[in-house]
Design an enzyme around this catalytic site. Structure first.
Site, mmCIF file in Angstrom:
data_model
loop_
_atom_site.group_PDB
_atom_site.id
_atom_site.type_symbol
_atom_site.label_atom_id
_atom_site.label_comp_id
_atom_site.label_asym_id
_atom_site.label_seq_id
_atom_site.Cartn_x
_atom_site.Cartn_y
_atom_site.Cartn_z
ATOM 1 N N GLU A 48 14.337 19.359 23.727
ATOM 2 C CA GLU A 48 13.738 18.386 24.180
ATOM 3 C C GLU A 48 14.718 17.418 24.358
ATOM 4 O OE1 GLU A 48 10.514 18.107 21.844
ATOM 5 O OE2 GLU A 48 8.927 19.214 22.999
ATOM 6 N N ARG A 78 7.841 -5.950 17.999
ATOM 7 C CA ARG A 78 8.104 -4.331 18.265
ATOM 8 C C ARG A 78 6.760 -3.469 17.934
ATOM 9 N NH1 ARG A 78 12.113 -4.000 21.760
ATOM 10 N NH2 ARG A 78 14.265 -4.615 21.200
ATOM 11 N N ALA A 90 19.570 -7.619 22.833
ATOM 12 C CA ALA A 90 19.955 -6.169 23.210
ATOM 13 C C ALA A 90 18.971 -5.935 24.427
ATOM 14 C CB ALA A 90 19.981 -5.342 22.198
ATOM 15 N N GLU A 154 8.388 -9.576 25.902
ATOM 16 C CA GLU A 154 9.179 -9.898 24.873
ATOM 17 C C GLU A 154 8.625 -11.386 24.058
ATOM 18 O OE1 GLU A 154 13.641 -8.781 26.356
ATOM 19 O OE2 GLU A 154 13.126 -10.584 27.139
#
Length: 193
Positions: A48, A78, A90, A154
Site C-alpha cells: 500500500e 494538528r 511548510a 490553519e
C-alpha cells in the site's frame, strides 16, 4: 550480531520496482495505491503506497547576526497529533511548482514574512515505508514582515526564539515534528554556525 544480506552481483541483479497496481483512493492531498512490486530477490508482493506531490519547509531566520541566531517557529494545531506542535512553516507543492517557490509562498502565507534569500538545506523522505512524499528543506534570511494569508484550517501562532532554545526543545521532546527537528538540526550544524 546478524549477518548483512549480500549485495546483488551484476549477474543476480533483478529489475526492481512497480510491475502493476491499482489506484484505491484519490483525495485533495493524497492518493492511495495498491502496487504490485518486484523486490531485489526477484519475488513480488503487494504494498500500500500513499502518493503525495511533495512539500517544502523553511527555517525562517529573523536575526542571523546574533551569536545565538533568532528563528521563527509556528505553533500549529494538528488534528492527527491531537495537539499543537512546534513547526517550521511548510506546505504542499502545487503542480509544477519549484520547491524554493513553494518555500517562499508558505513562509509568506503562514507567517507574513518575505525573504531576500532562500537557501536549500536537504531533501528528505518523510516515511519511505509507505509514502513517496519528499520534503525539501530550506533556510530563509533577510526577512521582511507582512500580512499572513492562512488557509481556513490553519490555526497557528508565531513563536520567535533563539536557535539554542529550539534545539533544547528538540532535546526535551517538545518538538515532535520530524521535518522541523531535522531542518533545525541541519541548519544549526551546517548553516547557522
Amino acid at each position: 550480531m546478524s549477518k548483512k544480506a549480500p549485495e546483488p552481483t551484476p549477474e543476480t541483479k533483478v529489475q526492481t520496482g512497480k510491475v502493476g497496481g491499482t489506484r484505491v483512493y484519490t483525495g485533495r492531498i493524497i492518493s492511495v495505491d495498491l502496487d504490485t512490486v518486484r523486490f531485489p530477490d526477484g519475488s513480488t508482493g503487494q504494498l500500500e503506497m500513499i502518493r503525495h506531490p511533495g512539500a517544502s519547509a523553511v527555517v525562517p531566520v529573523l536575526r542571523a547576526d546574533l551569536p545565538d541566531p533568532e528563528i521563527l517557529l509556528i505553533r500549529q494545531y494538528r488534528y492527527a497529533a491531537e495537539q499543537y506542535l512546534y513547526e517550521v512553516p511548510a506546505g504542499r507543492l502545487d503542480a509544477g511548482e519549484p520547491p524554493e517557490v513553494c518555500a517562499a509562498r508558505e513562509l509568506r502565507e503562514e507567517t507574513g514574512y518575505r525573504a531576500e534569500r532562500i537557501v536549500p538545506l536537504f531533501t528528505m523522505y518523510t516515511t519511505p515505508g509507505f509514502t513517496d512524499e519528499r520534503i525539501h528543506l530550506f533556510v530563509a534570511t533577510g526577512l521582511t514582515a507582512g500580512d499572513a494569508e492562512r488557509e481556513a484550517d490553519e490555526f497557528m501562532e508565531l513563536v520567535p526564539m533563539p536557535l539554542s532554545r529550539a534545539l533544547a526543545l528538540i532535546e526535551e521532546g517538545a518538538i515532535q515534528d520530524a521535518k522541523t527537528a531535522l531542518a533545525l538540526l541541519y541548519a544549526a550544524r551546517f548553516v547557522l554556525t
